[in-house]
Write an enzyme that holds these catalytic residues in place. Sequence first.
Site, mmCIF file in Angstrom:
data_model
loop_
_atom_site.group_PDB
_atom_site.id
_atom_site.type_symbol
_atom_site.label_atom_id
_atom_site.label_comp_id
_atom_site.label_asym_id
_atom_site.label_seq_id
_atom_site.Cartn_x
_atom_site.Cartn_y
_atom_site.Cartn_z
ATOM 1 N N PRO A 89 7.893 80.900 61.443
ATOM 2 C CA PRO A 89 8.140 80.321 62.718
ATOM 3 C C PRO A 89 7.052 79.921 63.512
ATOM 4 C CG PRO A 89 9.566 82.160 62.600
ATOM 5 C CD PRO A 89 8.655 82.166 61.302
ATOM 6 N N GLU A 116 10.163 90.409 59.973
ATOM 7 C CA GLU A 116 9.374 89.848 60.948
ATOM 8 C C GLU A 116 8.207 88.885 60.215
ATOM 9 O OE1 GLU A 116 10.157 90.251 64.154
ATOM 10 O OE2 GLU A 116 11.813 90.959 63.015
ATOM 11 N N ARG A 153 11.911 63.944 47.194
ATOM 12 C CA ARG A 153 12.350 62.620 47.056
ATOM 13 C C ARG A 153 11.529 61.606 46.893
ATOM 14 N NH1 ARG A 153 14.148 60.492 51.008
ATOM 15 N NH2 ARG A 153 15.772 59.075 50.308
ATOM 16 N N ASP A 168 13.478 54.532 54.093
ATOM 17 C CA ASP A 168 14.043 55.583 55.032
ATOM 18 C C ASP A 168 13.818 55.359 56.143
ATOM 19 O OD1 ASP A 168 15.944 57.277 54.435
ATOM 20 O OD2 ASP A 168 14.746 57.871 52.685
HETATM 21 C C1 9D3 Z 1 9.743 83.652 66.430
HETATM 22 C C2 9D3 Z 1 10.897 84.793 66.033
HETATM 23 N N1 9D3 Z 1 10.241 85.959 65.677
HETATM 24 C C3 9D3 Z 1 10.050 86.764 67.151
HETATM 25 C C4 9D3 Z 1 10.197 88.173 67.228
HETATM 26 C C5 9D3 Z 1 10.836 86.670 64.861
HETATM 27 C C6 9D3 Z 1 11.506 86.191 63.683
HETATM 28 C C7 9D3 Z 1 12.667 85.494 63.830
HETATM 29 C C8 9D3 Z 1 12.848 84.616 62.311
HETATM 30 C C9 9D3 Z 1 10.528 86.142 62.260
HETATM 31 C C10 9D3 Z 1 10.977 85.492 61.405
HETATM 32 C C11 9D3 Z 1 12.050 84.911 61.272
HETATM 33 C C12 9D3 Z 1 12.590 84.121 60.055
HETATM 34 N N2 9D3 Z 1 12.280 82.836 60.019
HETATM 35 C C13 9D3 Z 1 11.603 82.074 59.052
HETATM 36 O O1 9D3 Z 1 11.177 82.785 58.292
HETATM 37 C C14 9D3 Z 1 11.260 80.604 59.088
HETATM 38 C C15 9D3 Z 1 11.917 79.587 60.133
HETATM 39 C C16 9D3 Z 1 12.769 79.924 61.211
HETATM 40 O O2 9D3 Z 1 13.141 80.806 61.581
HETATM 41 N N3 9D3 Z 1 12.882 78.520 61.991
HETATM 42 C C17 9D3 Z 1 12.332 77.280 61.669
HETATM 43 N N4 9D3 Z 1 11.569 77.371 60.650
HETATM 44 C C18 9D3 Z 1 11.384 78.410 59.851
HETATM 45 S S1 9D3 Z 1 10.007 78.379 58.610
HETATM 46 C C19 9D3 Z 1 10.225 80.125 58.420
#
Ligand code: 9D3
Length: 247
Positions: A89, A116, A153, A168
């Site tokens: 994230p 996490e 792709r 595209d």
């Molecule tokens: C930002 C949220 N974090 C704050 C406490 C906790 C958290 C939430 C979800 C940590 C990791 C995750 C799992 N998400 C991913 O691994 C992830 C992801 C996503 O949740 N949204 C968009 N792209 C991606 S790429 C990997």
Amino acid sequence: MTFDIVTIFPAMIEHALAQGIIGRAIERGTLDVKVHDLRDFTTDRHRVVDDVPYGGGPGMVLKPDPIFRALDAIAAKRGAPLAVIMTSPQGTRFTQAKAGQLSGLEHVVLLCGRYEGFDERVRERVTEELSIGDYVLTGGELPALVVLDAVARFVPGVVGDEQSVVQDSFSRGLLDHPQYTRPPEIDALRVPDVLMSGNHAEIRRWRKREALSRTLDRRPDLLDAASLDDEEVQMLRQLKGARHERD
Ligand code: 9D3
């Protein structure tokens, strides 16, 4: 093109990749995808991949040592990868442009986050940290599949029609025009006459106008970067004028 994917849920990746266009490309050998179970790179009896965060706090963190061993094993087998991508994230946003860039590489590794996230030291071995958008998922497996799908792709021979890849909507910068197929009428909903007219110049203009109109309504942000020809610039001016009248 070769992908290595490291995950604690290999079945989630394998089932998804066996389907459709990507599944066929793997069968033909156009794509080579190896899925690695992170637990295979643990050394303890319980195959533990996570641990509590130093400093305290909720949740668990992916341990660095199994990931380092997985990356060493991949490099020993295939040579050093050209990109090691961590899904997270905290990553920069994955885009169509990034997909195009990555498709120029021979060998890409995707690390799927869980819990996490990763121990910060894993970032020393990572070349890119990518997020697929601003919503919270349960892990990096779906993002890794999204990245692989969009990158693959672009690889010659993966998508049957090379033209469609280049043309595209997001490369052109506009949303697609509406599509219809048979029957010509269902529940009193009719296919627009122009599409059945056989007038190809009219059809082309209708599609252009519809694509512009939809983009203006739903994704006006895309119009700033879109590359429009003279006809499209004029149509857009007209559409904006019509909306001005209306509102
Ligand atoms: C930002 C949220 N974090 C704050 C406490 C906790 C958290 C939430 C979800 C940590 C990791 C995750 C799992 N998400 C991913 O691994 C992830 C992801 C996503 O949740 N949204 C968009 N792209 C991606 S790429 C990997």
